[in-house]
Design a protein around this motif. Structure first.
Motif, PDB file in Angstrom:
ATOM      1  N   THR A 158       0.824  -1.207   0.000  1.00 32.75           N
ATOM      2  CA  THR A 158       0.000   0.000   0.000  1.00 32.75           C
ATOM      3  C   THR A 158       0.865   1.266   0.000  1.00 32.75           C
ATOM      4  N   THR A 182      -0.860  -0.894  -4.456  1.00 27.46           N
ATOM      5  CA  THR A 182      -1.964   0.074  -4.420  1.00 27.46           C
ATOM      6  C   THR A 182      -1.470   1.426  -3.927  1.00 27.46           C
ATOM      7  N   GLU A 186      -5.869   5.306  -5.633  1.00 29.39           N
ATOM      8  CA  GLU A 186      -6.546   4.157  -6.232  1.00 29.39           C
ATOM      9  C   GLU A 186      -7.553   3.537  -5.278  1.00 29.39           C
ATOM     10  N   LEU A 187      -7.293   3.634  -3.982  1.00 28.39           N
ATOM     11  CA  LEU A 187      -8.266   3.142  -3.014  1.00 28.39           C
ATOM     12  C   LEU A 187      -9.531   3.989  -3.044  1.00 28.39           C
ATOM     13  N   ALA A 192      -7.916   0.155  -6.987  1.00 32.16           N
ATOM     14  CA  ALA A 192      -7.134  -0.775  -6.166  1.00 32.16           C
ATOM     15  C   ALA A 192      -7.999  -1.928  -5.676  1.00 32.16           C
ATOM     16  N   ARG A 195      -8.507  -4.587  -8.321  1.00 27.81           N
ATOM     17  CA  ARG A 195      -7.339  -5.433  -8.563  1.00 27.81           C
ATOM     18  C   ARG A 195      -7.140  -6.437  -7.432  1.00 27.81           C
TER      19      ARG A 195
END
Length: 336
Positions: A158, A182, A186-187, A192, A195
């Motif tokens: 992360t 990630t 993207e979170l 994320a 994926r």
């Protein structure tokens, strides 16, 4: 002197009354063949929250189980009120055999092992690339626990917006571990989560990582909004995260695509319970080379047959180095 007559019958036998009015104890345990099967979702102060078909049922452990404890992920037999209504309580009377077990000890000198999750297919090792800094020794220890317990590891890195992943990934390239990288952006936009979900499909995945790496934040991005848990932050002075998840909890992914088990953040991962000889099973390309090893070989000693096996070209030397690095983690401290 004869206590009873020559030919006594049952009416002549004196029976001492049971003052408590309860049934006498017996060593014969009920089989509970009519018990329904459930899955333990979480355990809190002796109460087990279980999923029975499509209902969430609260239960307590039956006395006949003794000290045997059920943990998140266990398949159990449940009897009693299975309606799931408020203020009802069922009984867990049987714990089925486990296909995998993730265990840890508080440190390497602690003989008391703690079962964290049962029956998980995969262990997602969540590590931040910065804030807090990654701890490769902790990752190594989690890998050893996964291999020892029968789980397939997955690296989830992360906060890639704060630091690149290349250096850390290079450390684990020879282990052929799947990974997902990630970032915080993207979170937020969902890329994320998509994926990561692709790696979790159809599996029960336990998430583990030390505090502050964004583990619970990631879990919250994977599950529906009503299932989300409280998150914390990293202390600017100590660089450590604050524990916000205090108990393991199994959460379903949308569309019945699998399960994630969010576990409390850890600051240490002891391996006192691990038999080093079992770690070799995670290296099928090296395992045939151990046939000529001396008895009880640690695979990290002068007489180990793996050195000759690798020198003859049967396996990549980097793989042997990775094996020995993992075996050595049991003798190191997590902060190294």
């Amino acid at each position: 002197m004869r206590r009873y007559g020559k030919n006594p019958d049952e009416d002549d036998i004196r029976v001492r009354p049971n003052r408590k009015g309860n049934r006498p104890r017996t060593h014969i345990r009920p089989k509970h063949e009519d018990a329904s099967e459930g899955m333990v979702l979480t355990v809190d102060r002796g109460r087990l929250t279980c999923l029975v078909e499509d209902r969430v049922v609260v239960a307590m452990k039956a006395r006949e189980l003794g000290r045997k404890a059920a943990v998140v992920g266990d398949r159990v037999g449940i009897v009693g009120d299975l309606s799931g209504k408020k203020d009802t309580l069922a009984r867990v009377v049987r714990i089925e055999g486990r296909t995998s077990v993730l265990r840890r000890t508080a440190d390497d000198d602690d003989p008391y092992e703690r079962v964290v999750v049962a029956n998980a297919d995969q262990l997602a090792i969540v590590t931040a690339l910065a804030d807090p800094e990654p701890r490769p020794r902790m990752i190594d220890r989690c890998l050893v626990a996964a291999y020892d317990g029968g789980l397939t590891p997955l690296l989830v890195l992360t906060k890639s917006d704060l630091a690149p992943p290349d250096k850390l990934l290079e450390l684990y390239g020879d282990l052929d571990i799947p990974y997902v990288v990630t970032s915080r952006d993207e979170l937020e936009n969902g890329d994320a989560a998509d994926r990561v979900r692709a790696e979790l499909a159809g599996k029960i995945t336990a998430f583990v990582g030390h505090s502050g790496v964004g583990k619970t934040t990631l879990v919250n991005a994977l599950v529906p909004p009503e299932r989300r848990r409280t998150t914390g932050h990293v202390n600017a002075v100590t660089g450590r995260g604050r524990h916000t998840t205090t108990s393991a909890l199994a959460l379903p992914l949308p569309d019945d695509a699998g399960w994630v088990v969010d576990t409390p953040g850890v600051r240490s991962f002891g391996l006192h319970h691990v038999d080093p000889s079992r770690v070799i099973h995670a290296f099928p390309d090296l395992e045939p080379g151990t046939e000529d090893c001396p008895r009880a070989c640690s695979h990290d000693e002068p007489d180990c047959a793996l050195d000759a096996w690798v020198a003859e070209g049967h396996a990549d030397p980097a793989r042997l180095y990775s094996l020995r690095r993992l075996l050595a983690t049991r003798e190191r401290h997590e902060g190294d």
